[in-house]
Write a protein that holds these residues in place. Structure first.
Motif, PDB file in Angstrom:
ATOM      1  N   GLU A   1      49.683 -56.349 -33.408  1.00  0.00           N
ATOM      2  CA  GLU A   1      50.011 -57.766 -33.303  1.00  0.00           C
ATOM      3  C   GLU A   1      50.158 -58.192 -31.850  1.00  0.00           C
ATOM      4  O   GLU A   1      49.781 -59.311 -31.470  1.00  0.00           O
ATOM      5  CB  GLU A   1      51.300 -58.054 -34.064  1.00  0.00           C
ATOM      6  CG  GLU A   1      51.698 -59.520 -34.074  1.00  0.00           C
ATOM      7  CD  GLU A   1      53.013 -59.773 -34.781  1.00  0.00           C
ATOM      8  OE1 GLU A   1      53.014 -60.508 -35.768  1.00  0.00           O
ATOM      9  OE2 GLU A   1      54.043 -59.213 -34.335  1.00  0.00           O
ATOM     10  N   SER A   2      50.690 -57.296 -31.015  1.00  0.00           N
ATOM     11  CA  SER A   2      50.905 -57.640 -29.611  1.00  0.00           C
ATOM     12  C   SER A   2      49.595 -57.878 -28.871  1.00  0.00           C
ATOM     13  O   SER A   2      49.540 -58.673 -27.929  1.00  0.00           O
ATOM     14  CB  SER A   2      51.715 -56.548 -28.902  1.00  0.00           C
ATOM     15  OG  SER A   2      50.919 -55.425 -28.563  1.00  0.00           O
ATOM     16  N   VAL A   3      48.533 -57.197 -29.300  1.00  0.00           N
ATOM     17  CA  VAL A   3      47.221 -57.395 -28.691  1.00  0.00           C
ATOM     18  C   VAL A   3      46.695 -58.788 -29.033  1.00  0.00           C
ATOM     19  O   VAL A   3      46.052 -59.449 -28.219  1.00  0.00           O
ATOM     20  CB  VAL A   3      46.237 -56.301 -29.163  1.00  0.00           C
ATOM     21  CG1 VAL A   3      44.834 -56.573 -28.645  1.00  0.00           C
ATOM     22  CG2 VAL A   3      46.713 -54.922 -28.702  1.00  0.00           C
ATOM     23  N   GLU A   4      47.018 -59.258 -30.241  1.00  0.00           N
ATOM     24  CA  GLU A   4      46.566 -60.564 -30.699  1.00  0.00           C
ATOM     25  C   GLU A   4      47.459 -61.695 -30.193  1.00  0.00           C
ATOM     26  O   GLU A   4      47.003 -62.827 -30.018  1.00  0.00           O
ATOM     27  CB  GLU A   4      46.537 -60.598 -32.229  1.00  0.00           C
ATOM     28  CG  GLU A   4      45.600 -59.578 -32.853  1.00  0.00           C
ATOM     29  CD  GLU A   4      45.791 -59.467 -34.362  1.00  0.00           C
ATOM     30  OE1 GLU A   4      46.660 -60.188 -34.909  1.00  0.00           O
ATOM     31  OE2 GLU A   4      45.074 -58.670 -34.980  1.00  0.00           O
ATOM     32  N   LYS A   5      48.754 -61.405 -29.968  1.00  0.00           N
ATOM     33  CA  LYS A   5      49.722 -62.445 -29.611  1.00  0.00           C
ATOM     34  C   LYS A   5      50.558 -62.025 -28.392  1.00  0.00           C
ATOM     35  O   LYS A   5      51.783 -61.929 -28.467  1.00  0.00           O
ATOM     36  CB  LYS A   5      50.652 -62.721 -30.790  1.00  0.00           C
ATOM     37  CG  LYS A   5      49.933 -63.146 -32.069  1.00  0.00           C
ATOM     38  CD  LYS A   5      50.930 -63.302 -33.218  1.00  0.00           C
ATOM     39  CE  LYS A   5      50.247 -63.717 -34.498  1.00  0.00           C
ATOM     40  NZ  LYS A   5      51.210 -63.845 -35.625  1.00  0.00           N
TER      41      LYS A   5
ATOM     42  N   THR B   1      49.243 -49.452 -22.655  1.00  0.00           N
ATOM     43  CA  THR B   1      47.879 -49.853 -22.998  1.00  0.00           C
ATOM     44  C   THR B   1      47.835 -51.100 -23.877  1.00  0.00           C
ATOM     45  O   THR B   1      46.759 -51.481 -24.333  1.00  0.00           O
ATOM     46  CB  THR B   1      47.145 -48.707 -23.731  1.00  0.00           C
ATOM     47  OG1 THR B   1      47.849 -48.405 -24.948  1.00  0.00           O
ATOM     48  CG2 THR B   1      47.061 -47.459 -22.864  1.00  0.00           C
ATOM     49  N   ASN B   2      48.968 -51.740 -24.134  1.00  0.00           N
ATOM     50  CA  ASN B   2      49.001 -52.935 -24.974  1.00  0.00           C
ATOM     51  C   ASN B   2      50.177 -53.815 -24.553  1.00  0.00           C
ATOM     52  O   ASN B   2      51.061 -53.386 -23.810  1.00  0.00           O
ATOM     53  CB  ASN B   2      49.092 -52.553 -26.454  1.00  0.00           C
ATOM     54  CG  ASN B   2      50.224 -51.583 -26.730  1.00  0.00           C
ATOM     55  OD1 ASN B   2      51.397 -51.945 -26.639  1.00  0.00           O
ATOM     56  ND2 ASN B   2      49.889 -50.339 -27.034  1.00  0.00           N
ATOM     57  N   ALA B   3      50.178 -55.051 -25.038  1.00  0.00           N
ATOM     58  CA  ALA B   3      51.193 -56.013 -24.613  1.00  0.00           C
ATOM     59  C   ALA B   3      52.601 -55.592 -25.036  1.00  0.00           C
ATOM     60  O   ALA B   3      53.570 -55.831 -24.308  1.00  0.00           O
ATOM     61  CB  ALA B   3      50.866 -57.400 -25.176  1.00  0.00           C
ATOM     62  N   TYR B   4      52.727 -54.982 -26.212  1.00  0.00           N
ATOM     63  CA  TYR B   4      54.042 -54.503 -26.642  1.00  0.00           C
ATOM     64  C   TYR B   4      54.590 -53.490 -25.636  1.00  0.00           C
ATOM     65  O   TYR B   4      55.717 -53.614 -25.150  1.00  0.00           O
ATOM     66  CB  TYR B   4      53.947 -53.873 -28.027  1.00  0.00           C
ATOM     67  CG  TYR B   4      55.166 -53.076 -28.415  1.00  0.00           C
ATOM     68  CD1 TYR B   4      56.383 -53.701 -28.647  1.00  0.00           C
ATOM     69  CD2 TYR B   4      55.100 -51.689 -28.550  1.00  0.00           C
ATOM     70  CE1 TYR B   4      57.504 -52.973 -28.998  1.00  0.00           C
ATOM     71  CE2 TYR B   4      56.215 -50.957 -28.905  1.00  0.00           C
ATOM     72  CZ  TYR B   4      57.418 -51.596 -29.125  1.00  0.00           C
ATOM     73  OH  TYR B   4      58.524 -50.862 -29.464  1.00  0.00           O
ATOM     74  N   GLY B   5      53.777 -52.484 -25.327  1.00  0.00           N
ATOM     75  CA  GLY B   5      54.214 -51.458 -24.388  1.00  0.00           C
ATOM     76  C   GLY B   5      54.486 -52.022 -23.006  1.00  0.00           C
ATOM     77  O   GLY B   5      55.460 -51.639 -22.339  1.00  0.00           O
ATOM     78  N   ARG B   6      53.651 -52.960 -22.562  1.00  0.00           N
ATOM     79  CA  ARG B   6      53.870 -53.546 -21.242  1.00  0.00           C
ATOM     80  C   ARG B   6      55.146 -54.373 -21.214  1.00  0.00           C
ATOM     81  O   ARG B   6      55.844 -54.417 -20.192  1.00  0.00           O
ATOM     82  CB  ARG B   6      52.651 -54.383 -20.835  1.00  0.00           C
ATOM     83  CG  ARG B   6      51.553 -53.547 -20.171  1.00  0.00           C
ATOM     84  CD  ARG B   6      50.437 -54.417 -19.617  1.00  0.00           C
ATOM     85  NE  ARG B   6      49.536 -54.856 -20.672  1.00  0.00           N
ATOM     86  CZ  ARG B   6      48.491 -54.163 -21.109  1.00  0.00           C
ATOM     87  NH1 ARG B   6      48.223 -52.985 -20.572  1.00  0.00           N
ATOM     88  NH2 ARG B   6      47.704 -54.634 -22.056  1.00  0.00           N
ATOM     89  N   SER B   7      55.471 -55.029 -22.340  1.00  0.00           N
ATOM     90  CA  SER B   7      56.731 -55.784 -22.364  1.00  0.00           C
ATOM     91  C   SER B   7      57.913 -54.837 -22.229  1.00  0.00           C
ATOM     92  O   SER B   7      58.875 -55.123 -21.503  1.00  0.00           O
ATOM     93  CB  SER B   7      56.839 -56.610 -23.657  1.00  0.00           C
ATOM     94  OG  SER B   7      57.120 -55.812 -24.792  1.00  0.00           O
ATOM     95  N   LYS B   8      57.858 -53.689 -22.892  1.00  0.00           N
ATOM     96  CA  LYS B   8      58.938 -52.698 -22.791  1.00  0.00           C
ATOM     97  C   LYS B   8      59.026 -52.130 -21.378  1.00  0.00           C
ATOM     98  O   LYS B   8      60.118 -51.942 -20.824  1.00  0.00           O
ATOM     99  CB  LYS B   8      58.714 -51.578 -23.801  1.00  0.00           C
ATOM    100  CG  LYS B   8      58.867 -51.991 -25.251  1.00  0.00           C
ATOM    101  CD  LYS B   8      60.310 -52.341 -25.600  1.00  0.00           C
ATOM    102  CE  LYS B   8      60.514 -52.542 -27.089  1.00  0.00           C
ATOM    103  NZ  LYS B   8      61.909 -52.867 -27.431  1.00  0.00           N
ATOM    104  N   LEU B   9      57.881 -51.847 -20.787  1.00  0.00           N
ATOM    105  CA  LEU B   9      57.862 -51.283 -19.439  1.00  0.00           C
ATOM    106  C   LEU B   9      58.398 -52.287 -18.430  1.00  0.00           C
ATOM    107  O   LEU B   9      59.174 -51.928 -17.523  1.00  0.00           O
ATOM    108  CB  LEU B   9      56.436 -50.855 -19.082  1.00  0.00           C
ATOM    109  CG  LEU B   9      56.237 -50.202 -17.720  1.00  0.00           C
ATOM    110  CD1 LEU B   9      57.158 -49.001 -17.544  1.00  0.00           C
ATOM    111  CD2 LEU B   9      54.779 -49.788 -17.539  1.00  0.00           C
ATOM    112  N   HIS B  10      58.007 -53.542 -18.579  1.00  0.00           N
ATOM    113  CA  HIS B  10      58.496 -54.571 -17.661  1.00  0.00           C
ATOM    114  C   HIS B  10      60.016 -54.707 -17.770  1.00  0.00           C
ATOM    115  O   HIS B  10      60.708 -54.842 -16.756  1.00  0.00           O
ATOM    116  CB  HIS B  10      57.821 -55.905 -17.958  1.00  0.00           C
ATOM    117  CG  HIS B  10      58.120 -56.977 -16.949  1.00  0.00           C
ATOM    118  ND1 HIS B  10      57.907 -56.814 -15.591  1.00  0.00           N
ATOM    119  CD2 HIS B  10      58.643 -58.231 -17.086  1.00  0.00           C
ATOM    120  CE1 HIS B  10      58.269 -57.901 -14.941  1.00  0.00           C
ATOM    121  NE2 HIS B  10      58.737 -58.774 -15.829  1.00  0.00           N
TER     122      HIS B  10
END
Length: 337
Positions: A88-92, A145-154
């Motif tokens: 879902e994070s890739v789509e949104k 590698t995806n928006a979910y993971g990048r949000s957590k990393l940020h």
């Protein structure tokens, strides 16, 4: 000690509420119920024999969070609130950054205003990206590698900056691998309310007949059976890891990141086989192309969790399947698919 659990009515939050309450902590849950159901509060009361305080609202409402911290004299926060599905994070992606990153900024602003400086953050093994080596330890380079993971990393990087700004801050980021299973009572479990983004509840829906087959995304990974390999940890082990982290914070200052996993990789087809054995049901599956943002295999090195938190996972994948199936048989999921 009074603890605020943002997203406390969700899957991991509700199980952590059980572990903390039974250990003697006073809890307040903050949840907007976008990924959970208010009925979990009644279920928690049945398990614990007492009601828990719950504030309905969004963690992005800084004034509400500030009021809650003050009114309940909160000493520490465990921050679960956020969206969590890789696909879902890739789509949104905007929705994920708005909920996860903006929500954490709002929480930090409220904590700073009130003077609450203890925080356990619900992070993820997705911050490691595609592993360069296995098992993955905390020194592994990060790079989602995806928006979910990048949000957590940020968020992790923000929290590190906050901890560096003032020695009063005590922050631990718990990098979860793959939570599965349910509480042994069968009263609470994973309840996505729609077609699940996580593997075990999807398998459970197929086993219960609510979905015709399981979609397996990719069978050409460099793994023993070609399907993705992950580290699946029982949700009550994970809950107990939060209890250990909270107790560790009392003698700690600064920022830290610690893996919570079993230290063992299990493939999609191995998990299907284990669930089939426990449930006694057929679990047909269909092989599809890989999903964007997915990786082939990832499992944890868990030495640091034992060294620092005196914690390790104790429950087997078979028990995870058994507890999940008990929950499904007792309650089903919120919606008929």
């Amino acid at each position: 000690m009074n603890i605020l659990l943002t997203g406390g009515a969700g899957y991991i939050g509700s199980h952590t509420a059980v572990a903390l309450s039974q250990a003697g902590y006073e809890l307040v849950l903050l949840d907007n119920f976008c990924n959970s159901n208010p009925s979990v509060l009644e279920r928690l009361q049945k398990i614990l024999g007492k009601p828990l305080h719950c504030v309905e609202g969004d963690v992005r409402d800084t004034s509400l969070v500030t009021k809650t911290l003050r009114e309940y004299k909160i000493d520490a926060v465990i921050h679960f609130a956020g969206l969590k599905a890789v696909g879902e994070s890739v789509e949104k992606p905007i929705e994920y950054y708005t909920n996860n990153v903006q929500g954490t900024i709002s929480l930090l602003e409220a904590m700073e205003l009130v003077g609450v400086k203890k925080l356990v953050f619900s992070s993820s093994a997705t911050v490691y990206g595609n592993p360069q080596y296995l098992p993955v330890d905390e020194a592994h380079p990060t790079g989602a590698t995806n928006a979910y993971g990048r949000s957590k990393l940020h968020i992790e990087e923000m929290l590190k900056d906050v901890a560096n700004s003032n020695s009063a801050w005590k922050i631990i980021c718990l990098r979860y691998f793959n939570p599965v299973g349910a509480h042994e009572s069968g009263l609470i479990g994973e309840d996505p309310g729609d077609i699940p983004g996580n593997l075990m509840p999807y398998i459970a829906l197929v086993a219960s007949g609510k979905l015709p087959s399981l979609n397996v995304f990719g069978n050409d990974y460099p793994t023993p059976d070609g399907t993705g390999v992950r580290d699946y940890i029982h949700v009550m082990d994970l809950a107990e890891g939060h209890l250990a982290a909270l107790e560790y914070l009392s003698g700690y200052s600064g920022w830290d990141a610690i893996n919570l996993g079993v230290g063992l990789g299990i493939s999609v087809l191995d998990l299907v086989s284990a669930y089939k054995k426990i449930s006694g049901r057929k679990i047909p599956f269909e092989i599809l192309e890989r999903r964007q943002g997915d990786i082939g295999e990832c499992w944890a090195k868990v030495d640091m969790a034992y060294e620092r938190l005196q914690w390790r996972a104790k429950r087997s994948i078979e028990l995870s399947c058994q507890d999940s199936w008990r929950y499904i048989c007792s309650n089903g999921l919120r919606k008929n698919i």
